[in-house]
Design a protein around this motif. Structure first.
Motif, PDB file in Angstrom:
ATOM      1  N   UNK A 134      74.376  27.326 -48.470  1.00 46.55           N
ATOM      2  CA  UNK A 134      75.198  26.719 -49.510  1.00 46.55           C
ATOM      3  C   UNK A 134      75.728  25.350 -49.114  1.00 46.55           C
ATOM      4  N   UNK A 135      75.730  25.031 -47.804  1.00 50.33           N
ATOM      5  CA  UNK A 135      76.226  23.738 -47.329  1.00 50.33           C
ATOM      6  C   UNK A 135      75.118  22.863 -46.750  1.00 50.33           C
ATOM      7  N   UNK A 136      73.891  23.363 -46.754  1.00 53.93           N
ATOM      8  CA  UNK A 136      72.795  22.655 -46.090  1.00 53.93           C
ATOM      9  C   UNK A 136      72.398  21.368 -46.810  1.00 53.93           C
ATOM     10  N   UNK A 137      72.841  21.189 -48.044  1.00 54.96           N
ATOM     11  CA  UNK A 137      72.467  19.969 -48.779  1.00 54.96           C
ATOM     12  C   UNK A 137      73.278  18.755 -48.341  1.00 54.96           C
ATOM     13  N   UNK A 138      74.354  18.967 -47.577  1.00 56.55           N
ATOM     14  CA  UNK A 138      75.145  17.841 -47.083  1.00 56.55           C
ATOM     15  C   UNK A 138      74.459  17.214 -45.874  1.00 56.55           C
ATOM     16  N   UNK A 139      74.835  15.991 -45.530  1.00 58.60           N
ATOM     17  CA  UNK A 139      74.201  15.279 -44.430  1.00 58.60           C
ATOM     18  C   UNK A 139      74.639  15.858 -43.083  1.00 58.60           C
ATOM     19  N   UNK A 140      73.869  15.542 -42.050  1.00 55.86           N
ATOM     20  CA  UNK A 140      74.169  16.043 -40.710  1.00 55.86           C
ATOM     21  C   UNK A 140      75.498  15.511 -40.189  1.00 55.86           C
ATOM     22  N   UNK A 141      75.907  14.334 -40.652  1.00 61.73           N
ATOM     23  CA  UNK A 141      77.179  13.752 -40.199  1.00 61.73           C
ATOM     24  C   UNK A 141      78.364  14.625 -40.558  1.00 61.73           C
ATOM     25  N   UNK A 142      78.223  15.414 -41.594  1.00 64.68           N
ATOM     26  CA  UNK A 142      79.308  16.305 -42.034  1.00 64.68           C
ATOM     27  C   UNK A 142      79.632  17.344 -40.957  1.00 64.68           C
ATOM     28  N   UNK A 143      78.633  17.729 -40.147  1.00 69.57           N
ATOM     29  CA  UNK A 143      78.794  18.783 -39.150  1.00 69.57           C
ATOM     30  C   UNK A 143      78.757  18.248 -37.718  1.00 69.57           C
ATOM     31  N   UNK A 144      78.670  16.929 -37.536  1.00 64.21           N
ATOM     32  CA  UNK A 144      78.553  16.347 -36.199  1.00 64.21           C
ATOM     33  C   UNK A 144      79.784  16.667 -35.356  1.00 64.21           C
ATOM     34  N   UNK A 145      79.588  16.711 -34.035  1.00 66.89           N
ATOM     35  CA  UNK A 145      80.709  16.969 -33.136  1.00 66.89           C
ATOM     36  C   UNK A 145      81.082  18.431 -33.022  1.00 66.89           C
ATOM     37  N   UNK A 146      80.183  19.320 -33.460  1.00 70.62           N
ATOM     38  CA  UNK A 146      80.347  20.765 -33.294  1.00 70.62           C
ATOM     39  C   UNK A 146      79.132  21.288 -32.537  1.00 70.62           C
ATOM     40  N   UNK A 147      79.152  21.254 -31.193  1.00 69.00           N
ATOM     41  CA  UNK A 147      77.951  21.621 -30.424  1.00 69.00           C
ATOM     42  C   UNK A 147      77.452  23.027 -30.716  1.00 69.00           C
ATOM     43  N   UNK A 148      78.319  23.901 -31.193  1.00 68.17           N
ATOM     44  CA  UNK A 148      77.920  25.280 -31.433  1.00 68.17           C
ATOM     45  C   UNK A 148      77.257  25.520 -32.772  1.00 68.17           C
ATOM     46  N   UNK A 149      77.159  24.497 -33.634  1.00 70.54           N
ATOM     47  CA  UNK A 149      76.523  24.667 -34.942  1.00 70.54           C
ATOM     48  C   UNK A 149      75.031  24.372 -34.845  1.00 70.54           C
TER      49      UNK A 149
END
Length: 662
Positions: free
Chosen positions: A215-230
């Motif tokens: 459901x969140x995969x359509x957002x860019x990678x920058x949205x999740x950056x800085x979370x090494x565990x993702x």
């Protein structure tokens, strides 16, 4: 012996209670049951706790006894505090708790301050739509009680010191458009987050783990950056390795013995397979071979059909690429007036001086189809010299329309010149071919601007742009209605796809005056048809009052963000919502980014509802509509460029809560 009950005291709550009692004792009128008085007590309690720098000097009951007048950052609706916007004022301390008593608060923005402590339980703020607490020093957990704020559109808690998981209670926010939790110390998985309306997300710079949900995969990678565990899309790191490492051991492997001769139970050995094959009958082998051969034939046939269809479609596509606007070109290439096949040769008629071209030039032009409308198909045509025109092909127009009747109507339309109309440059008439040549509008149409690409990454259309388009279209329609013709001229097919944008972004009406040429296949459909229009659509029909109704539907599109057919009958849906005193619910969520437009939106809504009155006599004239829109715009520049932009998220210059009820 009776046990002594322990009294658990919250020092901050006790401090707030003490301040409230002091305020009531010093200002006896505060003890009134008035809701505004309770808002006043809450604000003064907050000021005492947070304003150590004394930046809220205007919060003074002696000079302004009510917070609704002259108090910095405070706005009211119907006698209650509805907005509290105090950004970058060095507010500090654990001082948020008193604000939970502002029960009618719709916007709360305290970003860029020095506030600390935990986020209190704001579940009592049932009207809250925008909550901005970013760039402070708030700590502790994100309270699950935020999930009870069912009207919340924007939530920004970024750049704080929050920890713990993201509460799944946020899934109970069906209208949430913005969720910014970046630059905190949040932990745990996000796989359970399901927010279908979300348009703006930032979870970067935390310690979140697990798989990014679909459901969140359509957002860019920058949205999740800085979370090494993702891991998982859109991130580059794959979750397969981790998943395989964590996968359970198959049951068969668990029974493997250390003895070399033992084998896992349930897994056949090569020797077993050999014995099984040896026991297979000859007939079974023949049947298997025959089946394989038949399957091969079927697959070959399917492949042949696939490539043959692809080849033929490719051939057709090449033909279509070379296809010109006028398909039956041969009847028009002869020198005489009529061809052997009985086709009449027409001529190009121009309405202005300047560069001219012949039908043969259109035949040679590369054509790109722009769309199909009720009166024909529109093309973008690039002539040999590089000039661009738009051509509407009325091939499906009734052949019973006489040449004289057609030419008279074209003469009327060709003389109409106004900055908010698409000019008719020329026309071509023959019995079986009718072409209208217009100036090409590179900006597309209003329908695409409003409704195209809704979802993450879309550029919202700001209020000023919508107002300029509405005013421009109204002025163009007023020019049509004001033309001194008998009978009175009407557009006949006002809708958002017929409001085009030129290279400067100005609105221009297209397809005007074609209704009298014959009934259109799709005219008056899609929610724009006025109640008095003939339901069967078998005869030409248009009226100026009908144009006003259709234009009112366009105004409702601009205000609600809905298409004319979304609610079945958009004017009736809006009226039903307004009757229930939920006027704010009709407005487009994208307009929540704009500031100080509540009164303008409500005023425009009143204009739109007046235009869509059921009785034609109750509708205003379009000239009156123009004056009303001009008054609402308060002397703004109608010629400003129309370019949708996203403003910053600062409430002070971009965000507004809903408008007051009518």
């Amino acid at each position: 012996m009776e046990k002594k009950k322990k009294l658990i005291v919250c020092p901050h709550c006790f401090q707030t209670l003490t301040l409230t009692l002091i305020l009531i004792l010093h200002f006896p009128h505060f003890s009134s049951s008035s809701s505004l008085d309770s808002d006043l007590v809450a604000l003064l309690a907050f000021k005492t706790l947070a304003d150590s720098s004394n930046n809220l000097l205007s919060w003074n009951t002696s000079s302004s006894p009510t917070p609704c007048f002259a108090w910095r950052g405070v706005s009211c609706v119907q006698g209650r505090v509805s907005r509290l916007v105090l950004e970058d004022l060095s507010l500090s301390g654990e001082s948020l708790a008193p604000l939970a008593n502002l029960s009618e608060l719709r916007v709360l923005s305290l970003k860029d301050n020095l506030l600390s402590g935990s986020i209190p339980d704001f579940s009592s703020l049932i009207a809250l739509k925008l909550l901005f607490l970013s760039n402070n020093s708030l700590s502790g957990l994100i309270p699950p009680s935020l999930g009870s704020l069912s009207r919340l559109y924007r939530l920004d808690l970024s750049s704080n010191d929050l920890s713990g998981p993201i509460p799944l209670a946020l899934n109970r926010l069906p209208r949430l458009l913005t969720l910014r939790l970046d630059s905190n110390r949040l932990t745990g998985p996000i796989s359970g987050l399901v927010l279908p309306s979300l348009q703006d997300l930032n979870l970067s710079s935390n310690a979140l783990t697990g798989v990014v949900p679909q459901s969140l995969a359509s957002f860019s990678a920058a949205v999740f950056a800085g979370n090494p565990g993702l891991c998982g899309p859109p991130l580059a790191s794959s979750c397969r390795t981790a998943a395989s490492a964590a996968a359970p051991v198959p049951p068969a492997a668990a029974v493997i013995s250390s003895s070399p001769g033992s084998k896992p139970e349930g897994i056949p050995s090569p020797m077993d397979e050999h014995h099984r094959r040896a026991g297979m009958s000859r007939a079974a082998v023949i049947a298997i071979v025959a089946g394989d051969f038949a399957a091969l034939l079927v697959v070959s046939g399917l492949l042949f059909l696939y490539f043959w269809r692809k080849f033929t479609s490719k051939t057709r596509s090449h033909l279509q690429e070379g296809e010109k606007i006028v398909y039956s070109s041969s009847p028009y290439c002869s020198a005489g007036g009529a061809t052997a096949g009985g086709f009449e040769r027409g001529r190009m008629v121009f309405f202005e001086e300047g560069k001219r071209f012949e039908l043969e030039d259109l035949l040679r032009a590369s054509a790109e189809m722009l769309g199909k409308g009720g009166y024909g198909t529109a093309y973008k045509a690039v002539l040999d010299d590089g000039s661009v025109v738009a051509v509407k092909r009325l091939r499906d127009a009734p052949s019973t329309i006489g040449k004289r009747e057609f030419e008279q109507q074209m003469e009327i339309l060709g003389r109409l010149r106004h900055p908010n109309l698409v000019f008719l440059k020329a026309y071509y008439y023959a019995r079986d071919e009718k072409l209208l040549v217009y100036d090409y509008m590179p900006g597309g149409n209003l329908f695409s601007l409003l409704h195209g690409n809704r979802g993450p990454g879309r550029m919202p259309v700001e209020w000023g742009v919508r107002m300029r388009v509405a005013l421009g279209a109204a002025r163009g329609l007023a020019h049509i209605h004001g033309a001194s013709r008998s009978p009175r001229l009407a557009h006949g097919n006002v809708k958002s796809t017929n409001i085009l944008l030129d290279k400067t972004g100005a609105a221009r009406l297209a397809d005007f005056g074609l209704a009298l040429l014959g009934p259109a296949a799709t005219a008056r459909s899609g929610g724009y048809r006025p109640p008095e229009a003939p339901a069967d659509g078998r005869r030409p029909w248009s009226s100026q009052r009908g144009d006003v109704y259709s234009f009112g539907v366009v105004l409702l599109e601009l205000l609600t963000g809905r298409t004319a057919s979304d609610a079945g009958d958009l004017p009736r849906w809006v009226q039903s919502v307004v009757r229930e005193e939920w006027t704010a619910e009709v407005f487009d969520l994208e307009l929540m980014r704009c500031r100080g437009i509540e009164e303008e939106m409500v005023a425009m809504l009143q204009v739109a509802l007046g235009c869509t009155a059921t009785s034609p006599d109750q509708r205003p004239k379009i000239s009156q509509v123009v004056r009303m829109i001009e008054e609402i715009r308060c002397g703004g520049d109608p010629n400003a460029s129309v370019s949708p932009t996203i403003e910053s998220d600062s409430v002070s210059d971009s965000v507004s809560e809903d408008a007051p009820a009518l």
